[in-house]
Scaffold this motif. Structure first.
Motif, PDB file in Angstrom:
ATOM      1  N   PRO A   8       0.824  -1.216   0.000  1.00  0.00           N
ATOM      2  CA  PRO A   8       0.000   0.000   0.000  1.00  0.00           C
ATOM      3  C   PRO A   8       0.853   1.259   0.000  1.00  0.00           C
ATOM      4  CG  PRO A   8      -0.775  -1.563   1.644  1.00  0.00           C
ATOM      5  CD  PRO A   8       0.541  -2.078   1.150  1.00  0.00           C
ATOM      6  N   TYR A  14      -8.807   3.372  -4.020  1.00  0.00           N
ATOM      7  CA  TYR A  14      -8.499   2.104  -4.691  1.00  0.00           C
ATOM      8  C   TYR A  14      -9.517   1.803  -5.789  1.00  0.00           C
ATOM      9  CZ  TYR A  14      -4.907   0.568  -1.333  1.00  0.00           C
ATOM     10  OH  TYR A  14      -3.765   0.432  -0.583  1.00  0.00           O
ATOM     11  N   TYR A  28      -6.455  -5.301  -4.081  1.00  0.00           N
ATOM     12  CA  TYR A  28      -6.009  -4.295  -5.056  1.00  0.00           C
ATOM     13  C   TYR A  28      -5.203  -4.948  -6.166  1.00  0.00           C
ATOM     14  CZ  TYR A  28      -2.720  -4.073  -1.054  1.00  0.00           C
ATOM     15  OH  TYR A  28      -1.914  -4.357   0.014  1.00  0.00           O
ATOM     16  N   ALA A  83      -1.909  -0.859  -5.936  1.00  0.00           N
ATOM     17  CA  ALA A  83      -1.556  -0.277  -4.646  1.00  0.00           C
ATOM     18  C   ALA A  83      -0.450   0.752  -4.819  1.00  0.00           C
ATOM     19  CB  ALA A  83      -1.126  -1.375  -3.681  1.00  0.00           C
TER      20      ALA A  83
END
Length: 382
Positions: free
Chosen positions: A35, A286, A312, A359
């Motif tokens: 992330p 996202y 993701y 991500a």
């Protein structure tokens, strides 16, 4: 001589791609699920406060009581599930939790059923505890949702566990309540135990999330802070353990893990207290990235065949391009400067796919879209 166990462990190709990409210049990383958000501010503040308070010693192997109570409260708040905190074992990341669950469940020669595609590391965990692997197919046309009947057909007298993942890596599929209830019922009637990886919970866009704990207590549930709270390097996760396995898992944790870092456990309590609007904002970010990549796949003339509902990642079918997924991923890295993961990392059912992670920030995604499109214009379909 290296043990046979170690020799049987296959490489994690996504990490191989990352290592190679890091040796090159000007590479956009769509290969790993890292992330790009920071953890909530209160997480940092709590970790610093805990360090200054001297919380750097061992804790109980199963974790600090305050964190285990916070995790139990999380299940009540999110899913309406009343959970005894004594069933929660805190781990230094979710992967060690999977090892503990399988070590407590599976004897050598016993079978674990998992989906194909699946998270790349699952088979290696099963092999490490001496288990055998049976797979059930997933289909893009069905959104990579498993069929309960396929699991039923795969179970035999040696089957010990059903290994599931929702939201799923690499597909982004989210299991609905009916499917989870059906799999829980199948496990009960066949004397098998579900092991469900829910680490991407909180990152679903078009589907309602359910935990298998809504349908059975006789399941191991894996979760953690890496994905939902962008705490990958903090190494903090947990397992919810069936009542009859709590002491066995705790003994394993005492011997194998000792404990998760003390002050990081305090930061985990703070993470679970994060206001829901912050996570909603991250989910929407996202979602926009996913939708942009879905448009790009169509513009590239490739086929997705489904819409990911969570996590993701998306799997892109590249079977119409010359070469296998390893060769195509290599082409995109060398010619476009975009790192993606070959689908073969995730099982035979993903061998004709590439996994793309969104991500990362939208500017990098836009640049990657342009670069991939330019390279694919030079490639003839088969």
């Amino acid at each position: 001589m290296v043990s046979q166990r170690a020799q049987d462990v296959t490489p994690f190709i996504a990490m191989d791609v990352l290592e190679r990409a890091n040796e090159l210049e000007d590479v956009i990383h769509l290969e790993v699920g890292e992330p790009d958000f920071e953890p909530p501010d209160r997480v940092f503040e709590t970790a610093i406060e805990s360090l200054r308070a001297g919380n750097t010693d061992y804790t109980a192997a199963r974790g600090k009581p305050k964190l285990r109570r916070a995790i139990a409260a999380h299940y009540d708040r999110e899913y309406g599930v009343e959970l005894d905190p004594d069933r929660v074992v805190v781990t230094p990341g979710t992967s060690p939790g999977l090892f503990l669950a399988l070590a407590a469940l599976v004897d050598p020669g016993e079978e674990v059923v998992l989906t194909d595609p699946h998270y790349a590391c699952y088979p290696n965990f099963v092999r490490t505890v001496g288990g055998e692997i049976e797979t059930v197919p997933l289909r893009a046309a069905e959104g990579f949702e498993p069929r309960t009947a396929d699991f039923e057909a795969a179970i035999d007298e040696t089957t010990r566990a059903l290994l599931l993942n929702s939201p799923a890596n690499p597909t982004g599929a989210v299991l609905d309540g009916e499917t989870l209830a059906g799999l829980a019922a199948t496990a009960e009637t066949t004397d098998t135990v579900p092991v469900v990886d829910e680490v991407y919970h909180g990152l679903s866009y078009d589907a309602e999330e359910h935990t298998i704990l809504e349908y059975t207590d006789e399941a191991f549930v894996l979760n953690g802070f890496s994905k939902r709270f962008a705490m990958t390097g903090w190494r903090l996760g947990w397992i919810v353990v069936p009542p009859g396995y709590v002491e066995a898992v705790n003994r394993l944790a005492q011997n194998v893990l000792i404990c998760a870092p003390n002050f990081v456990q305090d930061a985990g309590v703070a993470a679970l207290e994060t206001p829901p609007d912050r996570l909603a904002e991250i989910r929407e970010t996202y979602r926009k990235r996913r939708d942009r990549l879905l448009e790009a796949v169509t513009d590239w003339g490739l086929d997705l065949g489904y819409t990911p509902q969570g996590a993701y990642y998306l799997l892109v079918d590249v079977s119409d391009l010359p070469g296998d997924s390893l060769e195509i991923a290599d082409l995109l890295l060398e010619e476009a400067g975009v790192a993606v993961t070959p689908g073969v990392d995730f099982g035979e059912g993903a061998a004709d796919y590439l996994r793309l992670s969104y991500a990362t920030d939208i500017e990098a995604i836009e640049e990657a879209i342009d670069r991939i499109g330019a390279v694919l214009q030079t490639v003839e379909t088969v």
